[in-house]
Motif scaffolding. Structure first.
Motif, PDB file in Angstrom:
ATOM      1  N   SER A  72     -38.378  45.549  43.007  1.00 59.49           N
ATOM      2  CA  SER A  72     -37.262  44.612  43.172  1.00 59.49           C
ATOM      3  C   SER A  72     -36.359  44.610  41.941  1.00 59.49           C
ATOM      4  CB  SER A  72     -37.792  43.198  43.426  1.00 59.49           C
ATOM      5  OG  SER A  72     -38.537  43.158  44.628  1.00 59.49           O
ATOM      6  N   PHE A  73     -36.956  44.656  40.762  1.00 59.96           N
ATOM      7  CA  PHE A  73     -36.167  44.673  39.534  1.00 59.96           C
ATOM      8  C   PHE A  73     -35.285  45.918  39.470  1.00 59.96           C
ATOM      9  CE2 PHE A  73     -35.833  46.232  35.133  1.00 59.96           C
ATOM     10  CZ  PHE A  73     -34.991  45.259  34.630  1.00 59.96           C
ATOM     11  N   LEU A  74     -35.866  47.078  39.776  1.00 64.69           N
ATOM     12  CA  LEU A  74     -35.105  48.324  39.705  1.00 64.69           C
ATOM     13  C   LEU A  74     -34.007  48.397  40.762  1.00 64.69           C
ATOM     14  CD1 LEU A  74     -37.972  50.905  39.013  1.00 64.69           C
ATOM     15  CD2 LEU A  74     -36.361  49.907  37.379  1.00 64.69           C
ATOM     16  N   ALA A  75     -34.187  47.659  41.862  1.00 64.36           N
ATOM     17  CA  ALA A  75     -33.184  47.656  42.935  1.00 64.36           C
ATOM     18  C   ALA A  75     -32.127  46.569  42.740  1.00 64.36           C
ATOM     19  CB  ALA A  75     -33.872  47.455  44.284  1.00 64.36           C
ATOM     20  N   SER A  76     -32.302  45.719  41.736  1.00 58.18           N
ATOM     21  CA  SER A  76     -31.396  44.587  41.550  1.00 58.18           C
ATOM     22  C   SER A  76     -30.035  45.027  41.019  1.00 58.18           C
ATOM     23  CB  SER A  76     -32.019  43.576  40.585  1.00 58.18           C
ATOM     24  OG  SER A  76     -32.058  44.112  39.273  1.00 58.18           O
ATOM     25  N   LEU A  77     -29.015  44.238  41.338  1.00 58.62           N
ATOM     26  CA  LEU A  77     -27.667  44.534  40.851  1.00 58.62           C
ATOM     27  C   LEU A  77     -27.538  44.409  39.335  1.00 58.62           C
ATOM     28  CD1 LEU A  77     -25.347  43.019  43.608  1.00 58.62           C
ATOM     29  CD2 LEU A  77     -26.067  45.388  43.297  1.00 58.62           C
ATOM     30  N   LEU A  89     -50.203  45.048  44.443  1.00 56.83           N
ATOM     31  CA  LEU A  89     -49.027  45.084  45.321  1.00 56.83           C
ATOM     32  C   LEU A  89     -47.914  44.188  44.767  1.00 56.83           C
ATOM     33  CD1 LEU A  89     -47.826  46.172  47.960  1.00 56.83           C
ATOM     34  CD2 LEU A  89     -48.716  44.131  49.096  1.00 56.83           C
ATOM     35  N   VAL A  90     -48.275  43.035  44.219  1.00 54.91           N
ATOM     36  CA  VAL A  90     -47.269  42.132  43.640  1.00 54.91           C
ATOM     37  C   VAL A  90     -46.585  42.802  42.451  1.00 54.91           C
ATOM     38  CG1 VAL A  90     -46.979  39.958  42.367  1.00 54.91           C
ATOM     39  CG2 VAL A  90     -48.327  40.003  44.476  1.00 54.91           C
ATOM     40  N   ILE A  91     -47.355  43.497  41.613  1.00 57.57           N
ATOM     41  CA  ILE A  91     -46.771  44.216  40.468  1.00 57.57           C
ATOM     42  C   ILE A  91     -45.806  45.289  40.968  1.00 57.57           C
ATOM     43  CG2 ILE A  91     -47.271  45.782  38.541  1.00 57.57           C
ATOM     44  CD1 ILE A  91     -47.980  42.881  37.981  1.00 57.57           C
TER      45      ILE A  91
END
Length: 198
Positions: free
Chosen positions: A20-25, A12-14
């Protein structure tokens, strides 16, 4: 039992880290530099596909190692819970249709009162609740009519992740729409629907 829980949490952490990385600005800025205007068209389908692929290991580990059963809700309450889950599952696509401008990369990277940022344009489900994705996610997971130890652990961690993600998303919307969004926050709750729409 302990090792399966550790593997499950690690999976789940992975997933959360990739999501989160793909959603980051910064990642979205990189996409805009590489793809230009095509980034807006390609991002959501690709993001959704990657999310599905990266959640599969979590589901697989949970399926193989659910842990001891904590409870099973009997009928007819079970069917009411499943009905609630089905209704919540319709909320996410509705939320996308009601505010597609919120998900355009160009708009997210723009400041308030710019042409790229667009107007907030509150309509549909957003007249009742600010974060329909958080609401639907919480309803779907917590109305599961059975519970195991590992499932409970995953649901608790997922709830925390969804809530933190909602806070981050809201800060991004404030950056995109400015005072217009702050005023909206004063009238509509994040995930508890209003009785009367604005």
């Amino acid at each position: 039992m302990f090792s399966s829980t550790v593997i499950l949490v690690f999976s789940l952490v992975i997933f959360a880290a990739i999501h989160s990385f793909l959603a980051s600005l910064p990642f979205k800025r990189f996409l805009m530099r590489i793809l230009g205007s095509r980034a807006d068209q390609l991002y959501m389908p690709a993001f959704s596909l990657i999310a599905v692929i990266t959640i599969i290991p979590v589901i697989y580990v949970l399926y193989k190692n659910p842990g001891p059963i904590l409870y099973i809700v009997p009928a007819p309450w079970r069917w009411l819970m499943v009905g609630g889950q089905l209704i919540a599952a319709l909320v996410a696509p509705r939320a996308l249709l009601d505010a597609p401008h919120r998900f355009r990369i160009r708009g997210q990277l723009a400041g308030p009162h710019t042409r790229e940022a667009g107007k907030l344009d509150i309509k549909g489900i957003y007249r009742w609740v600010r974060d329909p994705f958080l609401l639907s996610g919480l309803v779907i997971i917590w109305l599961t009519p059975f519970m195991t130890v590992n499932l409970l652990i995953i649901y608790i961690l997922t709830t925390i992740y969804l809530y933190l993600g909602s806070l981050h998303w809201e800060s991004r919307l404030v950056a995109q729409f400015g005072d217009e969004y702050r005023e909206y926050q004063e009238h509509v709750h994040r995930f508890i629907p209003r009785l009367n729409p604005i």
